[in-house]
Design a protein around this motif. Structure first.
Motif, PDB file in Angstrom:
ATOM      1  N   UNK A  20       0.549  -1.733  -0.546  1.00 14.36           N
ATOM      2  CA  UNK A  20      -0.445  -0.095  -0.446  1.00 14.36           C
ATOM      3  C   UNK A  20       0.572   0.800   0.175  1.00 14.36           C
ATOM      4  N   UNK A  21       1.971   1.601   0.719  1.00 13.93           N
ATOM      5  CA  UNK A  21       2.575   2.297   0.430  1.00 13.93           C
ATOM      6  C   UNK A  21       3.597   2.444  -0.826  1.00 13.93           C
ATOM      7  N   UNK A  22       4.211   1.671  -1.268  1.00 11.57           N
ATOM      8  CA  UNK A  22       4.104   1.719  -2.687  1.00 11.57           C
ATOM      9  C   UNK A  22       3.152   3.097  -3.172  1.00 11.57           C
ATOM     10  N   UNK A  23       2.013   1.730  -3.902  1.00 15.16           N
ATOM     11  CA  UNK A  23       0.741   2.087  -4.618  1.00 15.16           C
ATOM     12  C   UNK A  23       0.773   3.720  -4.532  1.00 15.16           C
ATOM     13  N   UNK A  24       0.242   3.753  -2.661  1.00 13.62           N
ATOM     14  CA  UNK A  24      -0.053   5.342  -2.794  1.00 13.62           C
ATOM     15  C   UNK A  24       0.142   6.732  -2.305  1.00 13.62           C
ATOM     16  N   UNK A  25       2.180   6.378  -1.888  1.00 17.63           N
ATOM     17  CA  UNK A  25       2.759   7.228  -1.386  1.00 17.63           C
ATOM     18  C   UNK A  25       4.042   7.302  -2.193  1.00 17.63           C
ATOM     19  N   UNK A  26       3.917   6.210  -3.606  1.00 21.28           N
ATOM     20  CA  UNK A  26       4.730   6.415  -4.521  1.00 21.28           C
ATOM     21  C   UNK A  26       4.835   5.966  -5.921  1.00 21.28           C
ATOM     22  N   UNK A  27       3.499   5.707  -5.951  1.00 24.85           N
ATOM     23  CA  UNK A  27       2.742   5.885  -7.576  1.00 24.85           C
ATOM     24  C   UNK A  27       3.334   5.241  -8.059  1.00 24.85           C
ATOM     25  N   UNK A  28       2.681   3.695  -6.956  1.00 20.73           N
ATOM     26  CA  UNK A  28       3.884   3.040  -8.238  1.00 20.73           C
ATOM     27  C   UNK A  28       2.360   1.293  -8.914  1.00 20.73           C
ATOM     28  N   UNK A  29       3.059   1.562 -10.026  1.00 20.84           N
ATOM     29  CA  UNK A  29       1.767   0.668 -10.809  1.00 20.84           C
ATOM     30  C   UNK A  29       2.486  -0.734 -10.916  1.00 20.84           C
ATOM     31  N   UNK A  30       3.656  -1.182 -11.095  1.00 24.11           N
ATOM     32  CA  UNK A  30       4.033  -2.641 -10.589  1.00 24.11           C
ATOM     33  C   UNK A  30       5.422  -3.165 -10.020  1.00 24.11           C
ATOM     34  N   UNK A  31       4.750  -3.837  -9.136  1.00 20.88           N
ATOM     35  CA  UNK A  31       6.149  -4.478  -8.267  1.00 20.88           C
ATOM     36  C   UNK A  31       6.537  -5.683  -8.582  1.00 20.88           C
ATOM     37  N   UNK A  32       7.769  -6.240  -8.992  1.00 22.31           N
ATOM     38  CA  UNK A  32       8.365  -7.347  -9.402  1.00 22.31           C
ATOM     39  C   UNK A  32       8.970  -8.230  -7.974  1.00 22.31           C
ATOM     40  N   UNK A  33       8.701  -9.393  -6.939  1.00 27.68           N
ATOM     41  CA  UNK A  33       9.426  -9.745  -6.127  1.00 27.68           C
ATOM     42  C   UNK A  33      10.737 -10.190  -6.712  1.00 27.68           C
ATOM     43  N   UNK A  34      11.301 -10.843  -5.780  1.00 31.18           N
ATOM     44  CA  UNK A  34      12.192 -11.911  -6.026  1.00 31.18           C
ATOM     45  C   UNK A  34      11.522 -12.924  -6.371  1.00 31.18           C
ATOM     46  N   UNK A  35      11.833 -13.845  -7.192  1.00 32.92           N
ATOM     47  CA  UNK A  35      10.781 -15.353  -7.361  1.00 32.92           C
ATOM     48  C   UNK A  35      11.768 -15.850  -6.268  1.00 32.92           C
ATOM     49  N   UNK A  36      10.717 -16.837  -5.847  1.00 35.41           N
ATOM     50  CA  UNK A  36      10.460 -18.147  -5.031  1.00 35.41           C
ATOM     51  C   UNK A  36      10.395 -19.341  -5.219  1.00 35.41           C
ATOM     52  N   UNK A  37      10.253 -20.490  -5.019  1.00 35.14           N
ATOM     53  CA  UNK A  37       9.135 -21.463  -5.481  1.00 35.14           C
ATOM     54  C   UNK A  37       8.269 -21.188  -5.858  1.00 35.14           C
ATOM     55  N   UNK A  38       7.251 -22.016  -6.606  1.00 34.68           N
ATOM     56  CA  UNK A  38       6.338 -21.454  -6.667  1.00 34.68           C
ATOM     57  C   UNK A  38       4.639 -22.179  -5.477  1.00 34.68           C
ATOM     58  N   UNK A  39       5.565 -22.507  -4.740  1.00 39.53           N
ATOM     59  CA  UNK A  39       4.538 -22.728  -3.668  1.00 39.53           C
ATOM     60  C   UNK A  39       4.174 -21.492  -3.216  1.00 39.53           C
ATOM     61  N   UNK A  40       5.803 -20.646  -2.561  1.00 35.64           N
ATOM     62  CA  UNK A  40       5.878 -19.364  -2.143  1.00 35.64           C
ATOM     63  C   UNK A  40       5.172 -18.185  -2.969  1.00 35.64           C
ATOM     64  N   UNK A  41       5.390 -18.558  -4.008  1.00 34.00           N
ATOM     65  CA  UNK A  41       4.614 -17.452  -5.046  1.00 34.00           C
ATOM     66  C   UNK A  41       3.168 -17.424  -5.026  1.00 34.00           C
ATOM     67  N   UNK A  42       2.632 -18.127  -4.762  1.00 35.52           N
ATOM     68  CA  UNK A  42       1.446 -18.735  -4.798  1.00 35.52           C
ATOM     69  C   UNK A  42       0.551 -18.268  -3.119  1.00 35.52           C
TER      70      UNK A  42
END
Length: 197
Positions: A107-129
């Motif tokens: 919420x901070x990234x979207x509201x305060x920084x006008x971020x439209x896309x977030x890319x998180x470091x990939x983890x295992x498929x289960x953790x990405x889920x």
């Protein structure tokens, strides 16, 4: 077009510091915010820091002098870092800590920084889920909008992920008593602490 807001992106990585004796520590979710159209020179500058057969920068594998060099390079890149630190974290509660930190960071990234896309470091498929479930939960609670796109990327393919890795390392080191590297990038970092209990 003039007047349209800049569509910023954020790249996110994590770090955990746990004292096994006391079974407590901190969970750090670090992000770097930048204009995606201006990242080419940043990626080139990051790749220029690689040594020998190194394929990526990874804070935990770097020597102290190299960490200083990396921090200085990040300091000059003109990016903004937003870091959420969850404390205290019990050793076996990593995913709970991540969910709580995501509930503040996204919420901070979207509201305060006008971020439209977030890319998180990939983890295992289960953790990405699990991350996707948390994003859906945050949309359901109206903490973020459905317009915020959250996905994952791999550090070997996306050098922008090397920056939050280093920022998280610098923040973690400062919390463990060595503020040297955080001091170099402090002007770029906004740190938010959240309670995990």
């Amino acid at each position: 077009m003039d007047g349209e807001p800049l569509a910023l992106h954020a790249w996110v990585d994590e770090r955990m510091d746990v004292d096994p004796v006391q079974d407590r520590g901190s969970y750090i979710l670090a992000s770097v915010v930048s204009d995606p159209d201006g990242c080419g020179p940043v990626r080139d500058a990051l790749r220029a820091l690689l040594q020998g057969r190194q394929r990526r920068l990874h804070w935990r594998d770097e020597t102290a002098p190299r960490r200083t060099k990396i921090a200085a390079a990040i300091s000059a890149m003109g990016v903004t870092a937003v870091v959420v630190v969850g404390v205290p974290m019990a050793n076996r509660r990593q995913e709970r800590a991540r969910r709580i930190c995501m509930e503040t960071l996204l919420p901070t990234l979207e509201r305060d920084y006008q971020v439209s896309r977030v890319l998180m470091e990939a983890r295992t498929q289960n953790l990405i889920r699990k991350d996707r479930e948390q994003v859906a939960n945050l949309v359901g609670k109206k903490l973020i909008t459905p317009a915020l796109r959250v996905g994952s990327a791999r550090p070997l393919e996306e050098p922008m992920l090397w920056i939050p890795d280093a920022v998280a390392g610098a923040v973690g080191a400062a919390r463990l008593g060595n503020p040297e590297w955080l001091g170099i990038i402090r002007h770029t970092v906004t740190e938010i602490e959240v309670a995990l209990r």
